[in-house]
Design a protein around this motif. Structure first.
Motif, PDB file in Angstrom:
ATOM      1  N   LEU A 106     -12.483  65.672 -24.092  1.00  0.00           N
ATOM      2  CA  LEU A 106     -12.466  64.388 -25.149  1.00  0.00           C
ATOM      3  C   LEU A 106     -13.517  64.654 -26.210  1.00  0.00           C
ATOM      4  O   LEU A 106     -13.312  64.012 -27.464  1.00  0.00           O
ATOM      5  CB  LEU A 106     -12.907  62.928 -24.169  1.00  0.00           C
ATOM      6  CG  LEU A 106     -11.714  62.823 -23.361  1.00  0.00           C
ATOM      7  CD1 LEU A 106     -12.211  61.566 -22.478  1.00  0.00           C
ATOM      8  CD2 LEU A 106     -10.329  62.461 -24.013  1.00  0.00           C
ATOM      9  N   ARG A 107     -14.638  65.387 -25.921  1.00  0.00           N
ATOM     10  CA  ARG A 107     -15.761  65.472 -27.032  1.00  0.00           C
ATOM     11  C   ARG A 107     -15.186  66.384 -27.990  1.00  0.00           C
ATOM     12  O   ARG A 107     -15.326  66.247 -29.193  1.00  0.00           O
ATOM     13  CB  ARG A 107     -17.043  65.769 -26.196  1.00  0.00           C
ATOM     14  CG  ARG A 107     -17.999  65.620 -27.107  1.00  0.00           C
ATOM     15  CD  ARG A 107     -19.429  65.759 -26.230  1.00  0.00           C
ATOM     16  NE  ARG A 107     -19.656  64.933 -25.090  1.00  0.00           N
ATOM     17  CZ  ARG A 107     -19.766  64.924 -24.015  1.00  0.00           C
ATOM     18  NH1 ARG A 107     -19.446  66.197 -23.404  1.00  0.00           N
ATOM     19  NH2 ARG A 107     -19.851  64.043 -23.044  1.00  0.00           N
ATOM     20  N   ARG A 141     -17.990  59.544 -23.484  1.00  0.00           N
ATOM     21  CA  ARG A 141     -19.337  59.019 -23.137  1.00  0.00           C
ATOM     22  C   ARG A 141     -18.921  58.029 -21.785  1.00  0.00           C
ATOM     23  O   ARG A 141     -19.642  58.082 -20.760  1.00  0.00           O
ATOM     24  CB  ARG A 141     -19.783  58.151 -24.082  1.00  0.00           C
ATOM     25  CG  ARG A 141     -21.290  57.827 -23.952  1.00  0.00           C
ATOM     26  CD  ARG A 141     -21.911  56.838 -24.960  1.00  0.00           C
ATOM     27  NE  ARG A 141     -21.834  57.641 -26.215  1.00  0.00           N
ATOM     28  CZ  ARG A 141     -21.231  57.025 -27.284  1.00  0.00           C
ATOM     29  NH1 ARG A 141     -20.517  55.815 -27.053  1.00  0.00           N
ATOM     30  NH2 ARG A 141     -20.903  57.804 -28.536  1.00  0.00           N
ATOM     31  N   LEU A 142     -17.791  57.509 -21.997  1.00  0.00           N
ATOM     32  CA  LEU A 142     -17.444  56.636 -20.709  1.00  0.00           C
ATOM     33  C   LEU A 142     -17.379  57.469 -19.493  1.00  0.00           C
ATOM     34  O   LEU A 142     -17.718  57.266 -18.459  1.00  0.00           O
ATOM     35  CB  LEU A 142     -16.273  55.885 -21.031  1.00  0.00           C
ATOM     36  CG  LEU A 142     -15.574  55.093 -19.975  1.00  0.00           C
ATOM     37  CD1 LEU A 142     -16.396  53.929 -19.336  1.00  0.00           C
ATOM     38  CD2 LEU A 142     -14.229  54.539 -20.252  1.00  0.00           C
ATOM     39  N   SER A 143     -16.641  58.867 -19.715  1.00  0.00           N
ATOM     40  CA  SER A 143     -16.152  59.653 -18.505  1.00  0.00           C
ATOM     41  C   SER A 143     -17.466  60.150 -18.201  1.00  0.00           C
ATOM     42  O   SER A 143     -17.896  60.473 -16.794  1.00  0.00           O
ATOM     43  CB  SER A 143     -15.365  60.697 -19.044  1.00  0.00           C
ATOM     44  OG  SER A 143     -15.002  61.664 -18.061  1.00  0.00           O
ATOM     45  N   ALA A 150     -11.989  52.560 -24.972  1.00  0.00           N
ATOM     46  CA  ALA A 150     -13.339  52.871 -24.019  1.00  0.00           C
ATOM     47  C   ALA A 150     -13.881  51.554 -23.940  1.00  0.00           C
ATOM     48  O   ALA A 150     -14.394  51.063 -23.028  1.00  0.00           O
ATOM     49  CB  ALA A 150     -13.949  53.875 -24.403  1.00  0.00           C
ATOM     50  N   ALA A 151     -13.818  50.828 -25.362  1.00  0.00           N
ATOM     51  CA  ALA A 151     -14.696  49.514 -25.071  1.00  0.00           C
ATOM     52  C   ALA A 151     -14.062  48.451 -24.318  1.00  0.00           C
ATOM     53  O   ALA A 151     -14.915  47.578 -23.626  1.00  0.00           O
ATOM     54  CB  ALA A 151     -14.751  49.093 -26.594  1.00  0.00           C
ATOM     55  N   ALA A 152     -12.919  48.465 -23.821  1.00  0.00           N
ATOM     56  CA  ALA A 152     -12.180  47.374 -23.062  1.00  0.00           C
ATOM     57  C   ALA A 152     -12.335  47.782 -21.623  1.00  0.00           C
ATOM     58  O   ALA A 152     -11.686  47.294 -20.645  1.00  0.00           O
ATOM     59  CB  ALA A 152     -10.723  47.162 -23.649  1.00  0.00           C
TER      60      ALA A 152
END
Length: 566
Positions: A366-367, A376-378, A430-432
């Motif tokens: 993803l990066r 970042r979430l992962s 990712a925010a949700a």
């Protein structure tokens, strides 16, 4: 005769296909050498020579879109500036050569020349030179003498002018147009934006009927309805066209009658006619307009053009599909491991390490795709898994649900790669992941309220219509304020106070202006109520679809009520 011409062109293309490929490759090599060493202007000149050669070949085989692309690319090589501006030009040239190669492959496969597919690439080159982009109808030339009467089959109710009511109506229609345009520019609620646009177009057509400018707004009314009916999208060129129309609306608001008496530019009318042609619609009003130009609806409609454009420009589509499938396989394995832990079937702390390593691999991928929030979430979830392993414990129920929510959010984003591409909106998913938005019960409650609100608003519009058709029989409205008040309570429960306030104003207006009043309501009051109800209905529709809520629709409803003092 046409078939013979196409066969001749295809045969001619086959004879020079290898030469085209070789010349494009030579142009790319020369451009690459110039980029590596800017002190070798002869390499740029070599690239220009190859482009000129390509342009001649494409003219010979009658591929006018490709020849125009070569011509615009050639123009970029002239007086090449230094610094960042040169970098912009060189990037545009690289992209143009790539597109040229893809288009020759496309034509070889399809045996059909669609120059309009190359218009976005041509306009990118013009913008790099700070030139005005071509309109969408650049390759469209019906050879027209006079325009037909676009208002002939469009029934428009007359608009009375009492005590400045026409001015209030004009400003309300412009505000409707602006809110629709803003939604289109932000790619937000496209279907609702189209409905608002069609409503504003018809309002301006009523306002300008009988004047030269009325022809423009009657034509745009047909176009807006057709775009809604055929689910047509909004390209950069179409957004520029809508901004031109907004300037026409602004002139009507601030200049008034002189602006209505001024005919619309032919170029603007032809852009709208082109959209009707490109729609492929067989609706009677569309066929009537096109037949005046001796045209039939295009056999290569907008939906087909979008699919072909994705093939032409979307080299990454196949790559993204493969990447999406690979990531989904990885995530499916992680979900299986999480399921084992959640069920308590032979739980093993080693599973935590395996899941963490999998999430790290996903984060790295993803990066690389610039999806930093999702990466970042992962990575954060992988770090938590390692921490649980160090603490020699399995995660609790809440911790496990949080982890599962994150994995599902990443999976949702990955599944969108194929159809939507990689966009900031994809990363924002990712925010949700671990917020209140994840509550299934809250979402179900919102859907229930939205469904009930839609039913109530439909009932309100039917009741008002029955009230008018029955010569103002108030029995049709007796239960309406109470029904709307119940929806007010539902909106308050889901914490949408602004929408609740609007529906309370509408209910109060119906009570005061229709039920309690002794005299029949004015046409302006009825139109304002209709506009407010419709705007609120569009807002509720976005809630029911779980889309981003558009507060501008509520502002439009309030403006409609304010305009007549409701």
């Amino acid at each position: 005769m046409v078939q013979a011409s196409l066969a001749t062109r295809s045969h001619s293309f086959d004879l020079v296909r290898n030469e085209i490929d070789q010349t494009i490759k030579q142009a790319e090599t020369s451009l690459e050498r110039f980029q590596e060493n800017r002190d070798q202007p002869e390499e740029l000149q070599n690239c220009a020579d190859y482009l000129n050669q390509l342009r001649g070949i494409f003219i010979l085989v009658e591929l006018k879109g490709a020849s125009r692309l070569c011509q615009e690319t050639l123009a970029l090589t002239e007086d090449m500036p230094a610094g960042a501006e040169a970098d912009t030009r060189l990037t545009a040239m690289n992209s143009a050569l790539f597109t040229l190669r893809r288009y020759t492959e496309y034509y070889h496969q399809q045996r059909e020349d669609h120059p309009e597919l190359l218009l976005p690439a041509i306009n990118d080159l013009r913008e790099a030179r700070q030139e005005k982009p071509y309109p969408e109808s650049w390759f469209f030339n019906p050879g027209v003498g006079e325009h037909p009467n676009f208002c002939a089959d469009l029934p428009l109710a007359p608009l009375a002018d009492k005590d400045g009511e026409q001015e209030a109506f004009t400003r309300r229609m412009r505000l409707t147009f602006q809110i629709a345009l803003l939604g289109i520019l932000k790619d937000r609620n496209p279907e609702i934006s189209k409905k608002l646009m069609a409503r504003a177009a018809r309002g301006f057509a009523r306002l300008t009927q009988g004047t030269p400018k009325g022809q423009l707004w009657c034509l745009f009314t047909i176009v807006a309805n057709t775009m809604l009916d055929r689910a047509m999208g909004f390209t950069k060129a179409r957004k520029r066209l809508l901004m031109q129309l907004e300037r026409q609306a602004r002139d009507i608001v601030y200049v008034g009658k002189p602006a209505m008496d001024k005919p619309a530019p032919d170029s603007l009318l032809m852009e709208l006619v082109y959209l009707l042609y490109r729609s492929g619609s067989g609706n009677p009003e569309v066929v009537r307009v096109l037949s005046a130009y001796q045209l039939a609806p295009s056999k290569f409609p907008d939906s087909m053009m979008e699919a072909h454009a994705r093939r032409l420009y979307g080299l990454g589509a196949d790559v993204l599909k493969s990447l999406s499938q690979a990531l989904q396989e990885e995530l499916n394995q992680l979900k299986d491991r999480l399921d084992i832990i959640e069920r308590g079937l032979e739980p093993d702390l080693a599973e935590l390490s395996a899941i963490g390593e999998g999430l790290d691999r996903v984060a790295n991928t993803l990066r690389m795709l610039d999806l930093d929030q999702l990466a970042r979430l992962s990575a954060d979830e992988a770090s938590r898994l390692r921490q649980w392993e160090e603490e020699d414990r399995l995660p609790g129920e809440d911790e496990l649900y949080r982890l599962a929510g994150s994995v599902l959010a990443i999976e949702d984003a990955v599944m969108q790669f194929v159809h939507r591409g990689i966009t900031p909106e994809t990363d924002a998913m990712a925010a949700a992941a671990n917020t209140g938005e994840a509550s299934v019960y809250l979402q179900e409650a919102i859907w229930v309220v939205a469904d009930e609100a839609r039913s109530a608003l439909t009932l309100a519009k039917r009741a008002i219509t029955a009230f008018l058709e029955s010569d103002y029989d108030k029995l049709h409205l007796a239960n309406l304020p109470g029904t709307l008040h119940s929806i007010w309570g539902g909106l308050e429960l889901i914490s949408d106070s602004q929408a609740a306030q609007v529906i309370a104003r509408i209910a109060g207006s119906i009570q005061q202006q229709l039920l309690d009043a002794r005299e029949a309501p004015s046409e302006q009051v009825l139109e304002a109520l209709a506009d407010a109800l419709t705007s609120l209905e569009y807002y509720i529709e976005s809630i029911g679809r779980n889309e981003e809520r558009n507060p501008d629709l509520l502002r439009l409803a309030e403006s409609s009520l304010d305009g007549v003092g409701l």
